[in-house]
Design a protein around this motif. Structure first.
Motif, PDB file in Angstrom:
ATOM      1  N   VAL A 162      49.615 -32.844   0.757  1.00  0.00           N
ATOM      2  CA  VAL A 162      48.352 -32.745   1.496  1.00  0.00           C
ATOM      3  C   VAL A 162      48.417 -31.584   2.487  1.00  0.00           C
ATOM      4  O   VAL A 162      47.467 -30.793   2.609  1.00  0.00           O
ATOM      5  N   CYS A 163      49.546 -31.459   3.185  1.00  0.00           N
ATOM      6  CA  CYS A 163      49.701 -30.351   4.138  1.00  0.00           C
ATOM      7  C   CYS A 163      49.678 -28.998   3.423  1.00  0.00           C
ATOM      8  O   CYS A 163      49.068 -28.033   3.913  1.00  0.00           O
ATOM      9  N   ALA A 164      50.325 -28.924   2.247  1.00  0.00           N
ATOM     10  CA  ALA A 164      50.345 -27.676   1.484  1.00  0.00           C
ATOM     11  C   ALA A 164      48.937 -27.301   1.020  1.00  0.00           C
ATOM     12  O   ALA A 164      48.536 -26.131   1.105  1.00  0.00           O
ATOM     13  N   VAL A 165      48.184 -28.287   0.523  1.00  0.00           N
ATOM     14  CA  VAL A 165      46.821 -28.012   0.052  1.00  0.00           C
ATOM     15  C   VAL A 165      45.927 -27.590   1.216  1.00  0.00           C
ATOM     16  O   VAL A 165      45.104 -26.667   1.089  1.00  0.00           O
ATOM     17  N   LEU A 166      46.065 -28.254   2.356  1.00  0.00           N
ATOM     18  CA  LEU A 166      45.283 -27.868   3.532  1.00  0.00           C
ATOM     19  C   LEU A 166      45.587 -26.431   3.939  1.00  0.00           C
ATOM     20  O   LEU A 166      44.676 -25.654   4.261  1.00  0.00           O
ATOM     21  N   MET A 167      46.854 -26.065   3.929  1.00  0.00           N
ATOM     22  CA  MET A 167      47.238 -24.697   4.282  1.00  0.00           C
ATOM     23  C   MET A 167      46.639 -23.698   3.297  1.00  0.00           C
ATOM     24  O   MET A 167      46.081 -22.669   3.711  1.00  0.00           O
ATOM     25  N   PHE A 168      46.722 -23.991   2.005  1.00  0.00           N
ATOM     26  CA  PHE A 168      46.169 -23.068   1.008  1.00  0.00           C
ATOM     27  C   PHE A 168      44.659 -22.941   1.164  1.00  0.00           C
ATOM     28  O   PHE A 168      44.095 -21.841   1.036  1.00  0.00           O
ATOM     29  N   ALA A 169      43.990 -24.062   1.436  1.00  0.00           N
ATOM     30  CA  ALA A 169      42.534 -24.034   1.608  1.00  0.00           C
ATOM     31  C   ALA A 169      42.149 -23.192   2.825  1.00  0.00           C
ATOM     32  O   ALA A 169      41.193 -22.408   2.783  1.00  0.00           O
ATOM     33  N   MET A 171      62.136 -22.266  11.853  1.00  0.00           N
ATOM     34  CA  MET A 171      60.984 -22.690  11.060  1.00  0.00           C
ATOM     35  C   MET A 171      59.686 -22.066  11.595  1.00  0.00           C
ATOM     36  O   MET A 171      58.826 -21.626  10.817  1.00  0.00           O
ATOM     37  N   ALA A 172      59.567 -22.021  12.918  1.00  0.00           N
ATOM     38  CA  ALA A 172      58.377 -21.410  13.514  1.00  0.00           C
ATOM     39  C   ALA A 172      58.323 -19.916  13.207  1.00  0.00           C
ATOM     40  O   ALA A 172      57.250 -19.362  12.932  1.00  0.00           O
ATOM     41  N   ALA A 173      59.490 -19.248  13.254  1.00  0.00           N
ATOM     42  CA  ALA A 173      59.535 -17.820  12.926  1.00  0.00           C
ATOM     43  C   ALA A 173      59.148 -17.586  11.471  1.00  0.00           C
ATOM     44  O   ALA A 173      58.466 -16.599  11.156  1.00  0.00           O
ATOM     45  N   LEU A 174      59.556 -18.483  10.584  1.00  0.00           N
ATOM     46  CA  LEU A 174      59.183 -18.357   9.180  1.00  0.00           C
ATOM     47  C   LEU A 174      57.665 -18.463   9.008  1.00  0.00           C
ATOM     48  O   LEU A 174      57.050 -17.667   8.284  1.00  0.00           O
ATOM     49  N   LEU A 175      57.052 -19.444   9.667  1.00  0.00           N
ATOM     50  CA  LEU A 175      55.597 -19.574   9.581  1.00  0.00           C
ATOM     51  C   LEU A 175      54.901 -18.354  10.203  1.00  0.00           C
ATOM     52  O   LEU A 175      53.915 -17.842   9.644  1.00  0.00           O
ATOM     53  N   TRP A 176      55.399 -17.899  11.325  1.00  0.00           N
ATOM     54  CA  TRP A 176      54.802 -16.755  12.024  1.00  0.00           C
ATOM     55  C   TRP A 176      54.863 -15.500  11.154  1.00  0.00           C
ATOM     56  O   TRP A 176      53.847 -14.828  10.937  1.00  0.00           O
ATOM     57  N   GLN A 177      56.049 -15.195  10.643  1.00  0.00           N
ATOM     58  CA  GLN A 177      56.200 -14.011   9.805  1.00  0.00           C
ATOM     59  C   GLN A 177      55.525 -14.204   8.454  1.00  0.00           C
ATOM     60  O   GLN A 177      55.050 -13.228   7.847  1.00  0.00           O
ATOM     61  N   GLY A 178      55.473 -15.447   7.961  1.00  0.00           N
ATOM     62  CA  GLY A 178      54.776 -15.714   6.712  1.00  0.00           C
ATOM     63  C   GLY A 178      53.281 -15.452   6.833  1.00  0.00           C
ATOM     64  O   GLY A 178      52.665 -14.883   5.934  1.00  0.00           O
ATOM     65  N   LEU A 179      52.687 -15.883   7.942  1.00  0.00           N
ATOM     66  CA  LEU A 179      51.269 -15.610   8.176  1.00  0.00           C
ATOM     67  C   LEU A 179      51.008 -14.110   8.277  1.00  0.00           C
ATOM     68  O   LEU A 179      50.028 -13.593   7.732  1.00  0.00           O
ATOM     69  N   THR A 213      44.831  -7.624  -2.055  1.00  0.00           N
ATOM     70  CA  THR A 213      45.723  -7.159  -3.110  1.00  0.00           C
ATOM     71  C   THR A 213      45.941  -8.293  -4.098  1.00  0.00           C
ATOM     72  O   THR A 213      45.586  -9.446  -3.840  1.00  0.00           O
ATOM     73  N   LYS A 214      46.543  -7.973  -5.243  1.00  0.00           N
ATOM     74  CA  LYS A 214      46.776  -8.987  -6.268  1.00  0.00           C
ATOM     75  C   LYS A 214      47.814 -10.017  -5.842  1.00  0.00           C
ATOM     76  O   LYS A 214      47.877 -11.103  -6.412  1.00  0.00           O
ATOM     77  N   LEU A 215      48.609  -9.687  -4.836  1.00  0.00           N
ATOM     78  CA  LEU A 215      49.637 -10.626  -4.378  1.00  0.00           C
ATOM     79  C   LEU A 215      49.115 -11.614  -3.351  1.00  0.00           C
ATOM     80  O   LEU A 215      49.828 -12.550  -2.977  1.00  0.00           O
ATOM     81  N   SER A 216      47.898 -11.426  -2.869  1.00  0.00           N
ATOM     82  CA  SER A 216      47.383 -12.258  -1.785  1.00  0.00           C
ATOM     83  C   SER A 216      47.371 -13.754  -2.130  1.00  0.00           C
ATOM     84  O   SER A 216      47.901 -14.567  -1.358  1.00  0.00           O
ATOM     85  N   PRO A 217      46.783 -14.193  -3.264  1.00  0.00           N
ATOM     86  CA  PRO A 217      46.786 -15.639  -3.552  1.00  0.00           C
ATOM     87  C   PRO A 217      48.177 -16.200  -3.779  1.00  0.00           C
ATOM     88  O   PRO A 217      48.462 -17.338  -3.413  1.00  0.00           O
ATOM     89  N   LEU A 218      49.077 -15.383  -4.356  1.00  0.00           N
ATOM     90  CA  LEU A 218      50.447 -15.865  -4.563  1.00  0.00           C
ATOM     91  C   LEU A 218      51.177 -15.992  -3.236  1.00  0.00           C
ATOM     92  O   LEU A 218      51.943 -16.942  -3.027  1.00  0.00           O
ATOM     93  N   ALA A 219      50.937 -15.056  -2.316  1.00  0.00           N
ATOM     94  CA  ALA A 219      51.531 -15.170  -0.980  1.00  0.00           C
ATOM     95  C   ALA A 219      51.022 -16.417  -0.274  1.00  0.00           C
ATOM     96  O   ALA A 219      51.783 -17.125   0.399  1.00  0.00           O
ATOM     97  N   ALA A 220      49.722 -16.720  -0.425  1.00  0.00           N
ATOM     98  CA  ALA A 220      49.176 -17.950   0.157  1.00  0.00           C
ATOM     99  C   ALA A 220      49.828 -19.175  -0.470  1.00  0.00           C
ATOM    100  O   ALA A 220      50.125 -20.158   0.223  1.00  0.00           O
ATOM    101  N   GLY A 221      50.077 -19.134  -1.788  1.00  0.00           N
ATOM    102  CA  GLY A 221      50.737 -20.254  -2.454  1.00  0.00           C
ATOM    103  C   GLY A 221      52.165 -20.454  -1.984  1.00  0.00           C
ATOM    104  O   GLY A 221      52.614 -21.589  -1.773  1.00  0.00           O
ATOM    105  N   ILE A 222      52.894 -19.347  -1.806  1.00  0.00           N
ATOM    106  CA  ILE A 222      54.281 -19.457  -1.328  1.00  0.00           C
ATOM    107  C   ILE A 222      54.308 -20.070   0.073  1.00  0.00           C
ATOM    108  O   ILE A 222      55.070 -21.010   0.349  1.00  0.00           O
ATOM    109  N   LEU A 223      53.491 -19.524   0.974  1.00  0.00           N
ATOM    110  CA  LEU A 223      53.479 -20.028   2.352  1.00  0.00           C
ATOM    111  C   LEU A 223      53.059 -21.487   2.396  1.00  0.00           C
ATOM    112  O   LEU A 223      53.631 -22.282   3.154  1.00  0.00           O
TER     113      LEU A 223
END
Length: 534
Positions: A341-348, A462-470, A479-489
């Motif tokens: 649920v958290c992953a889907v919310l983040m992707f949305a 963990m916070a640094a990972l989210l910060w740098q991931g965003l 770019t073509k990598l945008s949806p995949l980057a959203a999926g990874i994060l």
């Protein structure tokens, strides 16, 4: 009656398909989203987001970055005299001969054509092999039962990958002068160094402390290897595709297990959960770990679905998401459900807010399944509270907090409580007040073993990972990598949330794949929009 039901269902499906967009646009959520879209272009939120994305971290200009640049230059210079000698060596000539033999053997074959179509080379083969971490480990441990190789193959693979990275630096001739460093390097190194310090000063049994440190930090180091192995957009897709393909295969296997009602231990269910016939676990041996793998990989398939150009592949990607969601339900892992649920919310939030509606429909539909509803309702009963207080998470977390309070600054000791190393080395006497068990909360496990400094460093990581991931996701936009980057994060965030209820990182392959995908995420802006040859 059956024909009527089928016709009614077909009409309802067609009506929902034709009117879903209008229903969403007229809903409260749709109107809120439309108002946000209208005001966003001139809002402070947009200006703040763009400033956040554009801001350079300064890692390359730091002492750490300059040191890596100097090391890179040194390795390049070594290559000037080392490569000619290596090319003349017997080992290199033998390897070249083997390569030519296999090229002649398979040239023109279906396998050769598939290899060429996938743009495979030795470099990408290493990346794909890493993505198959779990099935390789399962094959060696459970199928072939090669105990000697099964216990060391991952360490040997890691060392070989490190040597290969050095070889790439030595043989690299086109270097842009930028050090291969990321803003996430230092938080990881900080946590690893703190773990080493705590192992040295708080080790009643040194062998257990060493094993505890190894289990806690060893597989994080894959981040540094993968961040330097990934060199173009194709490599990122190969890594994500391999990991996701394993998830799909396990999802199909898990659904089969559920249909066949494969026997499971009685401890996996309670007496009040009579509707749960079995739980899917596939090759992981644990429904919770299998669920965590789906949390990590289902958003990857969603990312592929948004990047696929042909309708067939788009349909296949969404079908894979649906299969993994069904298999996730079959695990009956409540922690994995929360993580998903958290992953889907983040992707949305990141990529497509229409997914909020799909999430609501999916959750509502799942609640109509009696076994799922009863498992959720059980959480709010007195029986659950009593069971949790006797031998469940409440009792375990209470004991963990007591051990943390007694050892707040140095911790109870690495490998001494709450995880796999402690369970395998139970040297303390078991009493009514002290027992060995998994804490089922990886953050609390880190806190108990490493004290307040350890949990602060881990949460900071963990916070640094989210910060740098965003920030990385923001730099891949359009770019073509945008949806995949959203999926990874999204997958990484879901696993972080799942770790609140399970020791997910106790499984080496979960930690290795987690940090491998983290490396793909933070390095994605380098390759976004540059294609295969970046």
């Amino acid at each position: 009656m059956t024909v009527f039901s089928e016709c009614a269902a077909a009409r309802a499906f067609r009506w929902l398909r034709d009117n879903s967009a209008a229903l969403y646009e007229n809903s409260v959520l749709g109107r809120m989203a439309a108002a946000f879209r209208k005001s966003y272009p001139e809002s402070r939120i947009r200006r703040g987001w763009e400033a956040f994305v554009r801001r350079e971290g300064g890692v390359e200009a730091s002492l750490y970055g300059r040191s890596f640049a100097a090391l890179h230059r040194f390795l390049n210079r070594c290559g000037l005299w080392l490569l000619p000698a290596l090319h003349a060596s017997v080992l290199y000539r033998a390897g070249s001969a083997v390569k030519r033999f296999f090229h002649r053997l398979f040239y023109g074959s279906l396998l050769y054509k598939a290899w060429t179509a996938a743009k495979m080379d030795f470099h990408r083969l290493v990346i794909v092999f890493f993505s198959l971490y779990l099935p390789v480990d399962w094959l060696l441990r459970d199928i072939l039962s090669v105990s000697v190789l099964a216990s060391v193959w991952d360490e040997l693979f890691f060392l070989a990958a490190c040597v290969y990275v050095v070889w790439l630096r030595v043989s690299e001739r086109e270097w842009d002068g930028r050090p291969h460093v990321t803003a996430l390097d230092m938080p990881i190194l900080l946590f690893c160094c703190l773990g080493f310090f705590l192992m040295c000063v708080n080790a009643p049994v040194p062998s257990i402390a060493v094993a505890g440190l190894r289990a806690t930090v060893q597989y994080m180091l894959w981040f540094f290897v993968m961040a330097r192995l990934l060199r173009n957009e194709g490599d990122v897709r190969a890594l994500c595709g391999g990991i996701a393909a394993v998830g799909l295969a396990m999802a199909l296997h898990g659904i089969y297990q559920f249909i066949a009602a494969v026997p499971i231990p009685d401890s996996w269910t309670t007496q009040t959960e009579a509707d749960v016939r079995t739980r899917a676990f596939s090759i992981t041996g644990s429904p919770n770990i299998l669920g965590a793998y789906f949390v990590l990989t289902a958003p990857l398939f969603a990312g592929f679905a948004y990047t696929a150009k042909k309708p067939f592949w788009k349909l296949c990607a969404w079908g894979a998401v649906g299969v993994e969601m069904l298999a996730l339900l079959a695990t009956y892992s409540k922690g994995a459900w929360v993580g998903m649920v958290c992953a889907v919310l983040m992707f949305a939030i990141l990529y497509d807010r229409k997914i909020f509606a799909l999430l609501g429909i999916g959750v509502s539909g799942a609640l109509f399944v009696p076994s799922i509803l009863s498992r959720i309702q059980f959480l709010f009963t007195d029986d659950f509270a009593a069971a949790s207080a006797v031998g469940g998470r409440s009792m375990r977390w209470a004991l963990g907090r007591e051990l943390l309070a007694a050892n707040p600054w140095l911790g109870f000791g690495l490998g001494r409580f709450g995880g796999a190393v402690a369970m395998q080395n139970q040297y303390l006497e078991v009493t009514e007040e002290f027992q060995y068990f998994y804490l089922d909360n990886y953050y609390l496990k880190i806190a108990v073993e490493m004290g307040y400094p350890g949990i602060i460093a881990f949460v900071f990581l963990m916070a640094a990972l989210l910060w740098q991931g965003l920030r990385a996701y923001g730099r891949t936009l359009h770019t073509k990598l945008s949806p995949l980057a959203a999926g990874i994060l999204s997958g990484l965030f879901g696993v972080m949330m799942h770790c609140l209820f399970e020791n997910i990182f106790e499984e080496p392959y979960m930690m290795a794949l987690f940090w491998g995908l983290a490396a793909a995420l933070v390095t994605a802006p380098r390759w976004a929009g540059k294609g295969e040859s970046a």
